[in-house]
Each structure stands twice: as structure tokens, then as C-alpha cells.
Design an enzyme around this catalytic site. Structure first.
Site, PDB file in Angstrom:
ATOM      1  N   ARG A  93     -52.158 -27.007  14.396  1.00 38.80           N
ATOM      2  CA  ARG A  93     -53.468 -27.507  13.948  1.00 38.80           C
ATOM      3  C   ARG A  93     -53.504 -27.692  12.429  1.00 38.80           C
ATOM      4  O   ARG A  93     -53.047 -26.847  11.678  1.00 38.80           O
ATOM      5  CB  ARG A  93     -54.567 -26.530  14.370  1.00 38.80           C
ATOM      6  CG  ARG A  93     -55.931 -26.915  13.791  1.00 38.80           C
ATOM      7  CD  ARG A  93     -57.067 -26.381  14.585  1.00 38.80           C
ATOM      8  NE  ARG A  93     -57.324 -24.978  14.330  1.00 38.80           N
ATOM      9  CZ  ARG A  93     -58.320 -24.317  14.932  1.00 38.80           C
ATOM     10  NH1 ARG A  93     -59.098 -24.912  15.810  1.00 38.80           N
ATOM     11  NH2 ARG A  93     -58.507 -23.050  14.659  1.00 38.80           N
TER      12      ARG A  93
ATOM     13  N   ARG B 245     -55.416 -23.737   8.285  1.00 39.72           N
ATOM     14  CA  ARG B 245     -56.330 -22.614   8.053  1.00 39.72           C
ATOM     15  C   ARG B 245     -55.539 -21.328   7.878  1.00 39.72           C
ATOM     16  O   ARG B 245     -54.549 -21.118   8.565  1.00 39.72           O
ATOM     17  CB  ARG B 245     -57.275 -22.463   9.258  1.00 39.72           C
ATOM     18  CG  ARG B 245     -58.600 -23.157   9.071  1.00 39.72           C
ATOM     19  CD  ARG B 245     -59.397 -23.216  10.356  1.00 39.72           C
ATOM     20  NE  ARG B 245     -59.612 -21.904  10.992  1.00 39.72           N
ATOM     21  CZ  ARG B 245     -60.380 -21.738  12.073  1.00 39.72           C
ATOM     22  NH1 ARG B 245     -60.984 -22.767  12.625  1.00 39.72           N
ATOM     23  NH2 ARG B 245     -60.531 -20.541  12.597  1.00 39.72           N
TER      24      ARG B 245
ATOM     25  N   ARG C  27     -56.925 -12.934  17.270  1.00 45.17           N
ATOM     26  CA  ARG C  27     -58.142 -13.652  17.684  1.00 45.17           C
ATOM     27  C   ARG C  27     -58.210 -13.750  19.208  1.00 45.17           C
ATOM     28  O   ARG C  27     -59.291 -13.648  19.797  1.00 45.17           O
ATOM     29  CB  ARG C  27     -58.169 -15.040  17.035  1.00 45.17           C
ATOM     30  CG  ARG C  27     -58.433 -14.960  15.522  1.00 45.17           C
ATOM     31  CD  ARG C  27     -57.978 -16.199  14.776  1.00 45.17           C
ATOM     32  NE  ARG C  27     -58.694 -17.395  15.163  1.00 45.17           N
ATOM     33  CZ  ARG C  27     -58.265 -18.637  14.899  1.00 45.17           C
ATOM     34  NH1 ARG C  27     -57.125 -18.816  14.261  1.00 45.17           N
ATOM     35  NH2 ARG C  27     -58.974 -19.653  15.273  1.00 45.17           N
TER      36      ARG C  27
ATOM     37  N   ARG D   3     -70.375 -14.638  20.647  1.00 45.53           N
ATOM     38  CA  ARG D   3     -69.038 -14.170  20.987  1.00 45.53           C
ATOM     39  C   ARG D   3     -69.030 -12.725  21.469  1.00 45.53           C
ATOM     40  O   ARG D   3     -67.963 -12.209  21.779  1.00 45.53           O
ATOM     41  CB  ARG D   3     -68.141 -14.249  19.751  1.00 45.53           C
ATOM     42  CG  ARG D   3     -67.235 -15.487  19.680  1.00 45.53           C
ATOM     43  CD  ARG D   3     -66.617 -15.459  18.303  1.00 45.53           C
ATOM     44  NE  ARG D   3     -65.370 -16.095  18.102  1.00 45.53           N
ATOM     45  CZ  ARG D   3     -65.213 -17.288  17.515  1.00 45.53           C
ATOM     46  NH1 ARG D   3     -66.238 -18.038  17.231  1.00 45.53           N
ATOM     47  NH2 ARG D   3     -64.015 -17.723  17.248  1.00 45.53           N
TER      48      ARG D   3
ATOM     49  N   LYS E 217     -62.839 -26.376  21.341  1.00 43.49           N
ATOM     50  CA  LYS E 217     -64.296 -26.245  21.209  1.00 43.49           C
ATOM     51  C   LYS E 217     -64.857 -27.134  20.115  1.00 43.49           C
ATOM     52  O   LYS E 217     -65.785 -27.900  20.343  1.00 43.49           O
ATOM     53  CB  LYS E 217     -64.693 -24.801  20.863  1.00 43.49           C
ATOM     54  CG  LYS E 217     -64.389 -23.770  21.916  1.00 43.49           C
ATOM     55  CD  LYS E 217     -64.965 -22.406  21.518  1.00 43.49           C
ATOM     56  CE  LYS E 217     -64.356 -21.800  20.268  1.00 43.49           C
ATOM     57  NZ  LYS E 217     -62.942 -21.402  20.412  1.00 43.49           N
TER      58      LYS E 217
HETATM   59  P1  AMP Z   1     -63.673 -20.155  14.640  1.00 47.95           P
HETATM   60  O1  AMP Z   1     -63.775 -21.214  13.601  1.00 47.95           O
HETATM   61  O2  AMP Z   1     -64.665 -20.315  15.743  1.00 47.95           O
HETATM   62  O3  AMP Z   1     -62.255 -20.008  15.148  1.00 47.95           O
HETATM   63  O4  AMP Z   1     -64.036 -18.767  13.925  1.00 47.95           O
HETATM   64  C1  AMP Z   1     -63.246 -18.271  12.855  1.00 47.95           C
HETATM   65  C2  AMP Z   1     -63.541 -16.818  12.602  1.00 47.95           C
HETATM   66  O5  AMP Z   1     -64.904 -16.637  12.224  1.00 47.95           O
HETATM   67  C3  AMP Z   1     -63.350 -15.892  13.798  1.00 47.95           C
HETATM   68  O6  AMP Z   1     -62.000 -15.499  13.967  1.00 47.95           O
HETATM   69  C4  AMP Z   1     -64.248 -14.716  13.400  1.00 47.95           C
HETATM   70  O7  AMP Z   1     -63.642 -13.920  12.407  1.00 47.95           O
HETATM   71  C5  AMP Z   1     -65.419 -15.422  12.748  1.00 47.95           C
HETATM   72  N1  AMP Z   1     -66.480 -15.767  13.726  1.00 47.95           N
HETATM   73  C6  AMP Z   1     -66.893 -17.008  14.086  1.00 47.95           C
HETATM   74  N2  AMP Z   1     -67.892 -16.956  14.978  1.00 47.95           N
HETATM   75  C7  AMP Z   1     -68.112 -15.642  15.220  1.00 47.95           C
HETATM   76  C8  AMP Z   1     -69.018 -14.915  16.042  1.00 47.95           C
HETATM   77  N3  AMP Z   1     -69.892 -15.547  16.834  1.00 47.95           N
HETATM   78  N4  AMP Z   1     -68.953 -13.566  16.020  1.00 47.95           N
HETATM   79  C9  AMP Z   1     -68.085 -12.908  15.241  1.00 47.95           C
HETATM   80  N5  AMP Z   1     -67.201 -13.519  14.428  1.00 47.95           N
HETATM   81  C10 AMP Z   1     -67.221 -14.877  14.412  1.00 47.95           C
END
Ligand code: AMP
Length: 226
Positions: A122, A155, A166, A83, A8
């Protein structure tokens, strides 16, 4: 939309540049908040570290501000948000109020085992968050970001255990959002097979976005060296 590891962030970054859109990644916004050391950032960090979704009211508040502040002429490209169905409904309401409804939803599919493999390799730039993969997308110099020269790091939430949490959150809470969008006759849902190479996924996405007349394409200008 898509599970962790689907690509993404990488694809959204490229498309935003090409179509002159504003790339808003909820994860990037939350990590920046965490890095600022604010109370909100500390709260967000606890959920992220556990691989759990941040509560909807917090997400909607933070993202509504980011969406409102965005001024890109080519439009908005949302990455990682919404989400949950609650978030999707709140976003629809906000965009309807602003007279800028969603045009399309992109879903990049990837099976769980491929997601775990991708995420474990990653590495991200410690300052910008740009993502690499030790095998599939290595930087020019090992451990160093191609553009900033900063160190690449893993990360905290990219361990196998947290990735599985996740993925669970994705199946339980985010998959229903795809259903929600499918049922909307006014919306184009573009499905892409995320098992393909980064270049193949990018080519399919560029084609799909061109056919929608998305953004303001900048590729030609770049080709002429300006
Ligand atoms: P990402 O960088 O998209 O993998 O997001 C990392 C983390 O941020 C996720 O595992 C969630 O803990 C939090 N997060 C990101 N976007 C959302 C969202 N739209 N709703 C809830 N938690 C989010």
C-alpha cells in the site's frame, strides 16, 4: 468494518461519492490531528505507531465531535469506527439522541496473510491519504497521486510487524463488535468477501446499498457530464 487491508477506506470513499454521503474515517481524522502537531495529535500518534487501538474515551470524544459536525444530506458513512464494543455503545447512544440510528453495517472479510500482503504494497498520497497498491491498484505514474500530483508514501504503521499488531487488535477488540451488531434485530449486517477484486467488492456494495435505499445516488448526474 474489516481488518486492515480489507479495502474499507477505498470502498468507503467511492460509496460516499456515489451516494452523496459524508465519509468519516477515524484513522484519517487521527492522522490529520497528528499532522497538526497538537498535544492530542502526539498522543494519538503513539498508539497508531504501535498498531494499538487509541483509548476509548479519546476515540469517543473525537468521533462524537466529527459526527455532530457532519451535515451531509445523504447521511454518514463511518469507516474504522467503532472498533470496540464500548465505542459501539457510545455511538448508538449518540445516534439515538440525534434521532438518526444506524441503518446497516458492512463487514469486509479478509484473511490475515492477504491483509499483510495488501498492506505491504500500500502507498498513500502524502496530502489526501488516498490509497494505492504497487501491484493491485498502481497509480498512473509510479509514486505520484493521480489527482493531486503529490508524492505517494508508505504509512509508518504499514510495516509487517505493525500490521500483525493491528490484526491482533482487530481479532481481540473489533471482532466482538460484529457479534454485537449481529444480535441487533433492527440492523442489517452486510457481509462481503474482501478477497475479491476492488471492482467486485464495489459492485456488491453498491447493490446492497441500493437495496437499502441509502443516501442520494449521484451516478446518473455524473453520467450526463454535469
Ligand atoms: P486506520 O487508518 O483505520 O487503519 O487506523 C489507523 C490507526 O488509528 C489504528 O491502528 C489505531 O491506532 C487508530 N484508530 C483508528 N480508528 C480507531 C478506533 N475506532 N479506535 C481505536 N483506535 C483507532
Amino acid at each position: 468494518m474489516g481488518p486492515p487491508g480489507a479495502g474499507k477506506g477505498t470502498q468507503a470513499g467511492r460509496l460516499a461519492e456515489r451516494f452523496d454521503m459524508d465519509h468519516l474515517s477515524s484513522g484519517d481524522i487521527f492522522r490529520a490531528e497528528q499532522a497538526s502537531g497538537s498535544e492530542l495529535g502526539n498522543q494519538l500518534a503513539r498508539y497508531m505507531a504501535a498498531g494499538m487501538l487509541v483509548p476509548d474515551d479519546t476515540v469517543v470524544r473525537v468521533m462524537a465531535k466529527a459526527v455532530t459536525e457532519s451535515s451531509a444530506i445523504g447521511g454518514l458513512l463511518l469507516d474504522g469506527f467503532p472498533r470496540t464494543v464500548f465505542q459501539a455503545e457510545a455511538l448508538d447512544q449518540q445516534l439515538a439522541d440525534a434521532g438518526r440510528p444506524l441503518d446497516a453495517v458492512v463487514v469486509i472479510g479478509l484473511d490475515d496473510e492477504a491483509a499483510v500482503e495488501r498492506i505491504s504494497g500500500r502507498r498513500v498520497c502524502s496530502s489526501t491519504g488516498r490509497a494505492y497498491h504497487t501491484k493491485f491498484m498502481p497509480p498512473r505514474i509510479e509514486g505520484i497521486d493521480d489527482e493531486t500530483g503529490e508524492k505517494l508514501i508508505q504509512r509508518d504503521d504499514d510495516t509487517e510487524e505493525i500490521v500483525r499488531a493491528r490484526l491482533q487488535a482487530y481479532h481481540d477488540q473489533t471482532a466482538p463488535v460484529i457479534e454485537y451488531y449481529y444480535l441487533r434485530p433492527d440492523l442489517k449486517v452486510i457481509e462481503i468477501d474482501g478477497n475479491q477484486s476492488l471492482e467486485e467488492v464495489n459492485a456488491s456494495l453498491v447493490e446492497a446499498l441500493q437495496s437499502l435505499g441509502a443516501g442520494r445516488e449521484t451516478e446518473e448526474v455524473e453520467d450526463h457530464g454535469h
